[in-house]
Design a protein around this motif. Structure first.
Motif, PDB file in Angstrom:
ATOM      1  N   LEU A  57     -16.478-102.098 -22.817  1.00 17.48           N
ATOM      2  CA  LEU A  57     -15.472-102.008 -21.759  1.00 17.48           C
ATOM      3  C   LEU A  57     -14.072-101.773 -22.332  1.00 17.48           C
ATOM      4  O   LEU A  57     -13.236-101.141 -21.683  1.00 17.48           O
ATOM      5  CB  LEU A  57     -15.491-103.277 -20.898  1.00 17.48           C
ATOM      6  N   SER A  58     -13.811-102.256 -23.543  1.00 18.75           N
ATOM      7  CA  SER A  58     -12.497-102.039 -24.149  1.00 18.75           C
ATOM      8  C   SER A  58     -12.268-100.569 -24.485  1.00 18.75           C
ATOM      9  O   SER A  58     -11.128-100.117 -24.616  1.00 18.75           O
ATOM     10  CB  SER A  58     -12.341-102.887 -25.416  1.00 18.75           C
ATOM     11  N   GLU A  59     -13.352 -99.791 -24.596  1.00 14.52           N
ATOM     12  CA  GLU A  59     -13.240 -98.347 -24.836  1.00 14.52           C
ATOM     13  C   GLU A  59     -13.290 -97.562 -23.526  1.00 14.52           C
ATOM     14  O   GLU A  59     -12.615 -96.543 -23.382  1.00 14.52           O
ATOM     15  CB  GLU A  59     -14.379 -97.876 -25.740  1.00 14.52           C
ATOM     16  N   ALA A  60     -14.100 -98.029 -22.572  1.00 12.18           N
ATOM     17  CA  ALA A  60     -14.351 -97.248 -21.365  1.00 12.18           C
ATOM     18  C   ALA A  60     -13.318 -97.467 -20.263  1.00 12.18           C
ATOM     19  O   ALA A  60     -12.939 -96.510 -19.571  1.00 12.18           O
ATOM     20  CB  ALA A  60     -15.750 -97.562 -20.832  1.00 12.18           C
ATOM     21  N   VAL A  61     -12.830 -98.695 -20.067  1.00 14.74           N
ATOM     22  CA  VAL A  61     -11.870 -98.957 -18.988  1.00 14.74           C
ATOM     23  C   VAL A  61     -10.561 -98.178 -19.180  1.00 14.74           C
ATOM     24  O   VAL A  61     -10.032 -97.630 -18.204  1.00 14.74           O
ATOM     25  CB  VAL A  61     -11.611-100.470 -18.841  1.00 14.74           C
ATOM     26  N   PRO A  62     -10.005 -98.079 -20.407  1.00 12.81           N
ATOM     27  CA  PRO A  62      -8.793 -97.270 -20.563  1.00 12.81           C
ATOM     28  C   PRO A  62      -8.984 -95.800 -20.205  1.00 12.81           C
ATOM     29  O   PRO A  62      -8.019 -95.098 -19.910  1.00 12.81           O
ATOM     30  CB  PRO A  62      -8.471 -97.422 -22.061  1.00 12.81           C
ATOM     31  N   VAL A  63     -10.213 -95.323 -20.206  1.00  9.64           N
ATOM     32  CA  VAL A  63     -10.503 -93.918 -19.874  1.00  9.64           C
ATOM     33  C   VAL A  63     -10.700 -93.728 -18.372  1.00  9.64           C
ATOM     34  O   VAL A  63     -10.257 -92.729 -17.798  1.00  9.64           O
ATOM     35  CB  VAL A  63     -11.760 -93.434 -20.633  1.00  9.64           C
ATOM     36  N   ALA A  64     -11.334 -94.697 -17.709  1.00 12.44           N
ATOM     37  CA  ALA A  64     -11.705 -94.530 -16.298  1.00 12.44           C
ATOM     38  C   ALA A  64     -11.014 -95.492 -15.349  1.00 12.44           C
ATOM     39  O   ALA A  64     -11.029 -95.273 -14.136  1.00 12.44           O
ATOM     40  CB  ALA A  64     -13.219 -94.696 -16.148  1.00 12.44           C
ATOM     41  N   GLY A  65     -10.424 -96.578 -15.871  1.00 13.65           N
ATOM     42  CA  GLY A  65      -9.895 -97.603 -14.988  1.00 13.65           C
ATOM     43  C   GLY A  65     -11.028 -98.402 -14.374  1.00 13.65           C
ATOM     44  O   GLY A  65     -12.177 -98.363 -14.865  1.00 13.65           O
ATOM     45  N   PRO A  66     -10.777 -99.133 -13.285  1.00 12.26           N
ATOM     46  CA  PRO A  66     -11.849 -99.909 -12.634  1.00 12.26           C
ATOM     47  C   PRO A  66     -13.027 -99.053 -12.175  1.00 12.26           C
ATOM     48  O   PRO A  66     -14.125 -99.577 -11.976  1.00 12.26           O
ATOM     49  CB  PRO A  66     -11.127-100.544 -11.437  1.00 12.26           C
ATOM     50  N   ALA A  67     -12.785 -97.742 -12.013  1.00 11.83           N
ATOM     51  CA  ALA A  67     -13.882 -96.850 -11.625  1.00 11.83           C
ATOM     52  C   ALA A  67     -14.932 -96.732 -12.726  1.00 11.83           C
ATOM     53  O   ALA A  67     -15.925 -96.015 -12.564  1.00 11.83           O
ATOM     54  CB  ALA A  67     -13.335 -95.460 -11.277  1.00 11.83           C
ATOM     55  N   LEU A 217      -8.277-104.124  -8.593  1.00  9.60           N
ATOM     56  CA  LEU A 217      -8.992-102.882  -8.255  1.00  9.60           C
ATOM     57  C   LEU A 217      -8.122-101.919  -7.444  1.00  9.60           C
ATOM     58  O   LEU A 217      -8.599-100.870  -6.999  1.00  9.60           O
ATOM     59  CB  LEU A 217     -10.250-103.209  -7.443  1.00  9.60           C
ATOM     60  N   ALA A 218      -6.833-102.260  -7.270  1.00  6.40           N
ATOM     61  CA  ALA A 218      -5.960-101.464  -6.399  1.00  6.40           C
ATOM     62  C   ALA A 218      -5.873-100.012  -6.844  1.00  6.40           C
ATOM     63  O   ALA A 218      -6.035 -99.091  -6.041  1.00  6.40           O
ATOM     64  CB  ALA A 218      -4.569-102.100  -6.355  1.00  6.40           C
ATOM     65  N   ASP A 219      -5.604 -99.787  -8.125  1.00  4.27           N
ATOM     66  CA  ASP A 219      -5.560 -98.417  -8.657  1.00  4.27           C
ATOM     67  C   ASP A 219      -6.932 -98.114  -9.243  1.00  4.27           C
ATOM     68  O   ASP A 219      -7.132 -98.128 -10.464  1.00  4.27           O
ATOM     69  CB  ASP A 219      -4.456 -98.324  -9.721  1.00  4.27           C
ATOM     70  N   PHE A 220      -7.895 -97.830  -8.365  1.00  3.24           N
ATOM     71  CA  PHE A 220      -9.302 -97.847  -8.747  1.00  3.24           C
ATOM     72  C   PHE A 220      -9.675 -96.737  -9.736  1.00  3.24           C
ATOM     73  O   PHE A 220     -10.397 -96.973 -10.706  1.00  3.24           O
ATOM     74  CB  PHE A 220     -10.180 -97.752  -7.500  1.00  3.24           C
ATOM     75  N   ALA A 221      -9.223 -95.514  -9.492  1.00  2.00           N
ATOM     76  CA  ALA A 221      -9.583 -94.387 -10.369  1.00  2.00           C
ATOM     77  C   ALA A 221      -8.321 -93.652 -10.800  1.00  2.00           C
ATOM     78  O   ALA A 221      -8.053 -92.528 -10.350  1.00  2.00           O
ATOM     79  CB  ALA A 221     -10.552 -93.443  -9.649  1.00  2.00           C
ATOM     80  N   PRO A 222      -7.517 -94.260 -11.672  1.00  2.00           N
ATOM     81  CA  PRO A 222      -6.222 -93.678 -12.042  1.00  2.00           C
ATOM     82  C   PRO A 222      -6.335 -92.343 -12.762  1.00  2.00           C
ATOM     83  O   PRO A 222      -5.374 -91.564 -12.778  1.00  2.00           O
ATOM     84  CB  PRO A 222      -5.607 -94.744 -12.950  1.00  2.00           C
ATOM     85  N   GLN A 285     -10.017-109.090 -14.525  1.00  2.00           N
ATOM     86  CA  GLN A 285      -8.949-108.822 -15.498  1.00  2.00           C
ATOM     87  C   GLN A 285      -8.251-107.503 -15.186  1.00  2.00           C
ATOM     88  O   GLN A 285      -8.900-106.528 -14.806  1.00  2.00           O
ATOM     89  CB  GLN A 285      -9.532-108.761 -16.918  1.00  2.00           C
ATOM     90  N   GLN A 286      -6.925-107.469 -15.348  1.00  2.00           N
ATOM     91  CA  GLN A 286      -6.156-106.248 -15.128  1.00  2.00           C
ATOM     92  C   GLN A 286      -6.592-105.172 -16.116  1.00  2.00           C
ATOM     93  O   GLN A 286      -6.832-105.451 -17.293  1.00  2.00           O
ATOM     94  CB  GLN A 286      -4.658-106.526 -15.296  1.00  2.00           C
TER      95      GLN A 286
END
Length: 476
Positions: A57-67, A217-222, A285-286
Motif C-alpha cells: 500500500l505504501s507503493e500503490a496508494v501514492p499512485v492511485a489514492g483511495p481508489a 476518502l473525500a479525494d477518492f481518485a486524485p 489513514q490519510q
C-alpha cells in the motif's frame, strides 16, 4: 535443420501423461496422492499472500489514492482470468510441472523448456527473495519482545555489510527438512501457517475499521483512471503464486475435480482479503501518509489503538507468512524439476523419488542449496526484480495453451471449462502483455539471457535425451 525443428516442437500426448501419473486409473504414479481440497487451497493462498500485502500500500496508494481499492479489484480480475485458464488445464492435464507440462502438451517441447526457465526463475528467485526478508521481520520481533537483535554480520548479505544472511539459510533448511519428510505433512503445516496469517490480516480489518474516517476518502481518485490502472500493475504481483496449486497435480486426490476448485477458492480468498485490507487502510489513514511509510499496516493499527503491540503481532504474522511462502515455492520448484527429469530433459538424478516418503528428495536438497546460496549472499532488491516476468510469461503460455488444447483435444476429459471461451483466455493474454509492457527494459533483457541459457541446455542435452525421442518410459 527442419528435422531438428520438428523434434523441438513435438508435443507430449496427454494420454501418455495420464499413464505416467496414474490419473483416471491408468496405473500408479511415482508420487503419492495424499493432498485434499483444503490443504491444496491453502497451498495457493500460502504462495500468494506473502509480505506484499503488508507493505504494498505504501507503493500503490501514492499512485492511485483511495481508489487503490479498485486497483486491487482490477489486478484480481486479471489474475482471475489466468486462474480460470489454469483451472481448465489443471483439470485436463493433472500432473506435476504446472505450466511446463501444459506447454509440453499444447505448444511443444522447446516451448515447454522456455516455460521451465520462467518457472525456475519464478520459484527459485522468489523463494530466495522472501527468505531474505525473513531476517528483517525476525529482528523486528526479537527487538520488540526481548530487546535483542541478530548482528548484521549474520543477518545481512555481503553487499548489505554482513557476511551471510544466516536466518534466511536456516529458514530454507527448515523448509527442506519438512518437504523431505513428506508432501502431506508439508501441506498440513502450510495450512496451519496460512490460517494464522489470514487471522492476522482479519485482525487488522476488525481493529482498523474502528478508526474509519470517511473524510479520508473525500479525494477518492486524485490521479484518475491512469492512476488506478498504474497501481493495478504494481499490485498484480501480490497475486503471483496462485499457480502453485498446479505444481501439486500428481499428489492431489481426485485431481480433475479438486484442482480447479482449489484454484478458484484460493483466488476468491486472496482477492477478498486484499480488498478488505485496502479498504480499511485507506479509510483509517490519510492518503498522504502512505508514501514512504514502512510497516504500513502496523503503523495504521498503532495509530488506531494508541499502542505499539500491533507492530509485534504483524511482525509475527509476517514471519509465519514468509515461512509459508518459502515452503510452497521450494515445493513447487522440486516438482517442476521432477517433471522435467521424468521427461528425460534433465539427468535421471532429478526424477528419483524416495521409496519411503515418495518425495523427490534429491530435488529438494538441490533446490534448497541453490536458494540458500542466493538468499545468504545476495541483496533482496536484486532477487525481487527477476521474479515477476517469469511468472507473467508462464501465465501467458497457459492462456494460449487453453485455446490450443480445445482445438487439438476437444474430447479430452475436463473437470472444468473456462467460461466465456475464447474471450476469457484472449483477455488473459492481453492482460499479461499489458503488465509485461510496464516492466523495465533491463529486466526483460536479463530474462531473455536466462531463457537463452536454458534453451542452449535443451539443444545440447534435452533434445537428444527426451523420452519422446528415445521412447524410454521407464520411471526408475
Amino acid at each position: 535443420m527442419a528435422p531438428m525443428l520438428k523434434q523441438a516442437f513435438r508435443r507430449k500426448p496427454v494420454e501418455l501423461m495420464a499413464a505416467e501419473t496414474g490419473v483416471d486409473g491408468h496405473g500408479g504414479g511415482q508420487l503419492a496422492r495424499t493432498i485434499g481440497l483444503f490443504p491444496l487451497t491453502m497451498i495457493g493462498v500460502g504462495a500468494t499472500i506473502g509480505t506484499g500485502i503488508f507493505f504494498i500500500l505504501s507503493e500503490a496508494v501514492p499512485v492511485a489514492g483511495p481508489a487503490v481499492v479498485w486497483s486491487f479489484v482490477i489486478a484480481g480480475v486479471v489474475a482471475g482470468l489466468t486462474a480460470l485458464c489454469y483451472a481448465e488445464l489443471a483439470s485436463a492435464v493433472p500432473v506435476s510441472g504446472s505450466s511446463y507440462s501444459y506447454a509440453y502438451a499444447t505448444l511443444g517441447e522447446v516451448v515447454a523448456m522456455g516455460v521451465a526457465a520462467c518457472l525456475l526463475l519464478e520459484y527459485g528467485v522468489s523463494g530466495a527473495a522472501v527468505a531474505v526478508g525473513w531476517s528483517q521481520y525476525l529482528n523486528q520481533l526479537l527487538g520488540n519482545l526481548f530487546g535483542i537483535q541478530i548482528p548484521d554480520a549474520l543477518s545481512q548479505s555481503p553487499e548489505g555489510g554482513g557476511l551471510i544472511n544466516l536466518p534466511a539459510v536456516v529458514l530454507i533448511a527448515l523448509c527442506a527438512l519438512l518437504l523431505i519428510r513428506g508432501a502431506s505433512e508439508s501441506a498440513t503445516v502450510n495450512a496451519i501457517m496460512v490460517v494464522i496469517k489470514l487471522a492476522v490480516l482479519v485482525m487488522f480489518v476488525v481493529i482498523g475499521i474502528t478508526g474509519w474516517n470517511s473524510d479520508n476518502l473525500a479525494d477518492f481518485a486524485p490521479f484518475g483512471v491512469a492512476g488506478v490502472t498504474g497501481a493495478a500493475g504494481i499490485i498484480f504481483f501480490a497475486f503471483v503464486g496462485l499457480d502453485a496449486v498446479s505444481t501439486a497435480g500428481e499428489e492431489v486426490k481426485n485431481p480433475r475435480r479438486t484442482m480447479p476448485i482449489a484454484i478458484m477458492l484460493a483466488l476468491l480468498i486472496v482477492t477478498s482479503v486484499y480488498v478488505a485490507v485496502a479498504l480499511v487502510a485507506v479509510g483509517a489513514q490519510q492518503q498522504a501518509r502512505f508514501e514512504g511509510q514502512e510497516a504500513g499496516l502496523a503503523a495504521i493499527l498503532e495509530d488506531v489503538v494508541g499502542a505499539s503491540w500491533p507492530g509485534t503481532v504483524l511482525a509475527a504474522g509476517a514471519i509465519v507468512s514468509i515461512f509459508s511462502v518459502t515452503l510452497v515455492v521450494i515445493y513447487g520448484q522440486t516438482r517442476i524439476l521432477f517433471a522435467i527429469g521424468r521427461d528425460g530433459m534433465l539427468p535421471k538424478f532429478f526424477q528419483q523419488v524416495n521409496a519411503r516418503t515418495r518425495t523427490p528428495v534429491n530435488n529438494t536438497i538441490v533446490v534448497a542449496l541453490a536458494v540458500a546460496l542466493l538468499a545468504g549472499f545476495l541483496p533482496i532488491n536484486f532477487l525481487a526484480e527477476m521474479t515477476s516476468i517469469g511468472t507473467l510469461v508462464a501465465f501467458l503460455v497457459v492462456s494460449i495453451g487453453v485455446i490450443i488444447l480445445r482445438r487439438t483435444a476437444p474430447d479430452l476429459p475436463r473437470g472444468f471449462r473456462v467460461p466465456g471461451y475464447p474471450v476469457t483466455p484472449i483477455l488473459s493474454v492481453l492482460g499479461c502483455l499489458w503488465i509485461i509492457n510496464s516492466l523495465r527494459p533491463i529486466t526483460i533483457a536479463v530474462f531473455a539471457i536466462w531463457v537463452a541459457v536454458v534453451l542452449v541446455w535443451y539443444f545440447t542435452y534435452g533434445i537428444r535425451n527426451s523420452r519422446l525421442r528415445t521412447g524410454h518410459r521407464d520411471a526408475s
